[in-house]
Design a protein around this motif. Structure first.
Motif, PDB file in Angstrom:
ATOM      1  N   ALA A 224       0.874  -1.183   0.000  1.00  0.00           N
ATOM      2  CA  ALA A 224       0.000   0.000   0.000  1.00  0.00           C
ATOM      3  C   ALA A 224       0.903   1.222   0.000  1.00  0.00           C
ATOM      4  N   MET A 225       0.629   2.186  -0.892  1.00  0.00           N
ATOM      5  CA  MET A 225       1.478   3.375  -0.980  1.00  0.00           C
ATOM      6  C   MET A 225       0.625   4.636  -1.022  1.00  0.00           C
ATOM      7  N   PHE A 226       1.087   5.662  -0.321  1.00  0.00           N
ATOM      8  CA  PHE A 226       0.377   6.930  -0.271  1.00  0.00           C
ATOM      9  C   PHE A 226       1.341   8.053  -0.628  1.00  0.00           C
ATOM     10  N   THR A 227       0.851   8.983  -1.433  1.00  0.00           N
ATOM     11  CA  THR A 227       1.687  10.095  -1.879  1.00  0.00           C
ATOM     12  C   THR A 227       1.243  11.388  -1.220  1.00  0.00           C
ATOM     13  N   ILE A 228       2.200  12.096  -0.638  1.00  0.00           N
ATOM     14  CA  ILE A 228       1.928  13.388  -0.023  1.00  0.00           C
ATOM     15  C   ILE A 228       2.013  14.460  -1.088  1.00  0.00           C
ATOM     16  N   ASN A 229       0.973  15.275  -1.209  1.00  0.00           N
ATOM     17  CA  ASN A 229       0.981  16.355  -2.186  1.00  0.00           C
ATOM     18  C   ASN A 229       1.466  17.631  -1.530  1.00  0.00           C
ATOM     19  N   MET A 230       2.337  18.365  -2.253  1.00  0.00           N
ATOM     20  CA  MET A 230       2.789  19.653  -1.745  1.00  0.00           C
ATOM     21  C   MET A 230       3.033  20.583  -2.902  1.00  0.00           C
ATOM     22  N   GLN A 231       2.891  21.871  -2.637  1.00  0.00           N
ATOM     23  CA  GLN A 231       3.006  22.874  -3.694  1.00  0.00           C
ATOM     24  C   GLN A 231       4.454  23.094  -4.100  1.00  0.00           C
ATOM     25  N   LYS A 232       5.369  22.920  -3.161  1.00  0.00           N
ATOM     26  CA  LYS A 232       6.786  23.103  -3.447  1.00  0.00           C
ATOM     27  C   LYS A 232       7.536  21.902  -2.883  1.00  0.00           C
ATOM     28  N   GLN A 233       8.658  21.581  -3.509  1.00  0.00           N
ATOM     29  CA  GLN A 233       9.429  20.420  -3.069  1.00  0.00           C
ATOM     30  C   GLN A 233      10.346  20.795  -1.900  1.00  0.00           C
ATOM     31  N   ILE A 234       9.751  21.214  -0.799  1.00  0.00           N
ATOM     32  CA  ILE A 234      10.498  21.552   0.412  1.00  0.00           C
ATOM     33  C   ILE A 234       9.995  20.656   1.523  1.00  0.00           C
ATOM     34  N   SER A 235      10.884  19.967   2.200  1.00  0.00           N
ATOM     35  CA  SER A 235      10.489  18.942   3.168  1.00  0.00           C
ATOM     36  C   SER A 235       9.600  19.469   4.280  1.00  0.00           C
ATOM     37  N   ILE A 236       9.847  20.715   4.729  1.00  0.00           N
ATOM     38  CA  ILE A 236       9.062  21.238   5.847  1.00  0.00           C
ATOM     39  C   ILE A 236       7.587  21.360   5.473  1.00  0.00           C
ATOM     40  N   GLU A 237       7.298  21.542   4.171  1.00  0.00           N
ATOM     41  CA  GLU A 237       5.917  21.687   3.736  1.00  0.00           C
ATOM     42  C   GLU A 237       5.170  20.357   3.713  1.00  0.00           C
ATOM     43  N   THR A 238       5.905  19.255   3.847  1.00  0.00           N
ATOM     44  CA  THR A 238       5.245  17.949   3.868  1.00  0.00           C
ATOM     45  C   THR A 238       4.755  17.590   5.259  1.00  0.00           C
ATOM     46  N   SER A 239       5.302  18.241   6.285  1.00  0.00           N
ATOM     47  CA  SER A 239       5.084  17.792   7.657  1.00  0.00           C
ATOM     48  C   SER A 239       3.615  17.775   8.067  1.00  0.00           C
ATOM     49  N   THR A 240       2.868  18.827   7.730  1.00  0.00           N
ATOM     50  CA  THR A 240       1.472  18.905   8.158  1.00  0.00           C
ATOM     51  C   THR A 240       0.623  17.838   7.495  1.00  0.00           C
ATOM     52  N   SER A 241       0.686  17.748   6.157  1.00  0.00           N
ATOM     53  CA  SER A 241      -0.115  16.749   5.453  1.00  0.00           C
ATOM     54  C   SER A 241       0.355  15.339   5.758  1.00  0.00           C
ATOM     55  N   LEU A 242       1.657  15.157   5.982  1.00  0.00           N
ATOM     56  CA  LEU A 242       2.183  13.836   6.310  1.00  0.00           C
ATOM     57  C   LEU A 242       1.681  13.377   7.677  1.00  0.00           C
ATOM     58  N   CYS A 243       1.755  14.261   8.668  1.00  0.00           N
ATOM     59  CA  CYS A 243       1.265  13.906  10.003  1.00  0.00           C
ATOM     60  C   CYS A 243      -0.248  13.699  10.004  1.00  0.00           C
ATOM     61  N   SER A 244      -0.957  14.463   9.171  1.00  0.00           N
ATOM     62  CA  SER A 244      -2.402  14.287   9.058  1.00  0.00           C
ATOM     63  C   SER A 244      -2.718  12.907   8.482  1.00  0.00           C
ATOM     64  N   LEU A 245      -1.959  12.485   7.478  1.00  0.00           N
ATOM     65  CA  LEU A 245      -2.159  11.164   6.882  1.00  0.00           C
ATOM     66  C   LEU A 245      -1.839  10.064   7.885  1.00  0.00           C
ATOM     67  N   ILE A 246      -0.741  10.229   8.608  1.00  0.00           N
ATOM     68  CA  ILE A 246      -0.368   9.242   9.628  1.00  0.00           C
ATOM     69  C   ILE A 246      -1.461   9.131  10.677  1.00  0.00           C
ATOM     70  N   ASN A 247      -1.983  10.280  11.104  1.00  0.00           N
ATOM     71  CA  ASN A 247      -3.065  10.293  12.087  1.00  0.00           C
ATOM     72  C   ASN A 247      -4.297   9.557  11.547  1.00  0.00           C
ATOM     73  N   ALA A 248      -4.611   9.765  10.263  1.00  0.00           N
ATOM     74  CA  ALA A 248      -5.759   9.092   9.649  1.00  0.00           C
ATOM     75  C   ALA A 248      -5.550   7.580   9.607  1.00  0.00           C
ATOM     76  N   LEU A 249      -4.337   7.156   9.280  1.00  0.00           N
ATOM     77  CA  LEU A 249      -4.032   5.721   9.242  1.00  0.00           C
ATOM     78  C   LEU A 249      -4.176   5.089  10.621  1.00  0.00           C
ATOM     79  N   ILE A 250      -3.701   5.794  11.633  1.00  0.00           N
ATOM     80  CA  ILE A 250      -3.796   5.268  12.998  1.00  0.00           C
ATOM     81  C   ILE A 250      -5.245   5.241  13.468  1.00  0.00           C
ATOM     82  N   GLU A 251      -6.001   6.280  13.150  1.00  0.00           N
ATOM     83  CA  GLU A 251      -7.425   6.290  13.501  1.00  0.00           C
ATOM     84  C   GLU A 251      -8.163   5.165  12.772  1.00  0.00           C
ATOM     85  N   GLY A 252      -7.743   4.886  11.534  1.00  0.00           N
ATOM     86  CA  GLY A 252      -8.327   3.775  10.798  1.00  0.00           C
ATOM     87  C   GLY A 252      -8.025   2.447  11.465  1.00  0.00           C
TER      88      GLY A 252
END
Length: 286
Positions: A224-252
């Motif tokens: 299973a693979m999930f892709t984080i979308n971001m407007q710019k290729q800067i790692s700090i911009e992935t943190s919010t959506s990445l943690c949100s996805l992780i939280n969703a997976l754990i809640e699932g």
């Protein structure tokens, strides 16, 4: 309210394609004000009709009115960047809104990239696997730490793979068909990561991958693979959506047996409380 402010205010209500147009207009008002709709669409990577529909979503009569409003704002010295200079007292407030709106945009775009079947499979694997291994090196390490600590508070047998340790293979000595390996790879995928993923697959373990590219080489190993979308290729911009996805997976995962996980969490909290009391008692006697 100028047109840039209107776009930002209504951004969350737009479709995915319209959000691309909105972001381009905010970042490049000069280009939009001086180029026709079809040219702007080509620059963004959307159709001319998407550009026009964006204008209607802004309650404008069409693209020409959008250009007129942008030209008027530019003539009066107002832009997406200029707003922060015009009203100094609101500089920090505008900055906060801009950053948080980008986070919202990244999360919304990430949601659209999630395959429901892949999500269901991933949450089932997290729930049913006896052992969970979490891997994330370099810029992916903070998210891996977050996932590991959260999972450890909900279930047994959670282990984070440490890159600085000499023998990574030894850390995976017990991984087997009853295990799942979660790989967080939102930066350049190290050769070590692919080696570990290959090792896990050879030992019949399942692999869940969180990446920032659908073309990531880790896809060849992922169940299973999930892709984080971001407007710019800067790692700090992935943190919010990445943690949100992780939280969703754990809640699932929790939704598969909420009582089980809540019982474990409560028991874990009691144990931590007991250790804190003992530690406090020792300090008071010293």
């Amino acid at each position: 309210m100028n047109i840039i402010e209107t776009i930002k205010k209504r951004y969350i209500r737009l479709s995915r394609g319209q959000r691309k147009v909105a972001q381009f207009v905010v970042d490049n008002p000069n280009i939009v004000a001086t180029h026709i709709a079809s040219e702007v669409g080509q620059l963004i990577g959307v159709s001319e009709s998407t550009v026009i529909r964006f204008c209607y979503a802004m309650e404008l009569s069409g693209y020409h009115e959008l250009q007129e409003k942008l030209r008027n704002d530019l003539f009066n010295g107002i832009s997406s960047k200029g707003e922060q200079k015009v009203v100094v007292s609101k500089k920090q407030s505008n900055f906060i809104k801009e950053i948080m709106n980008e986070d919202v945009s990244n999360i919304l775009n990430t949601i659209e990239l999630i395959d429901p079947q892949q999500f269901e499979l991933a949450t089932q694997l997290l729930h049913e696997s006896q052992f969970v291994y979490v891997l994330g090196f370099r810029q992916s390490a903070p998210a891996a730490n977050f996932m590991t600590s959260t999972l450890k508070n909900l279930r047994k047998h959670v282990k984070q793979i440490q890159h600085e340790m000499e023998d990574i293979v030894q850390q995976l000595s017990n991984i087997d068909k009853d295990s799942v390996l979660v790989i967080v790879a939102v930066d350049h995928v190290l050769e070590d990561v692919l080696t570990i993923a290959n090792l896990a697959k050879n030992k019949k373990a399942k692999v869940i991958a969180l990446t920032n590219s659908t073309l990531s080489p880790i896809r060849d190993y992922a169940d299973a693979m999930f892709t984080i979308n971001m407007q710019k290729q800067i790692s700090i911009e992935t943190s919010t959506s990445l943690c949100s996805l992780i939280n969703a997976l754990i809640e699932g995962m929790i939704s598969n047996n909420r009582k089980q996980y809540m019982t474990f969490q409560k028991s874990n909290e009691q144990i931590e409380s007991s250790f804190s009391y003992i530690e406090s008692s020792i300090r008071s006697t010293c």
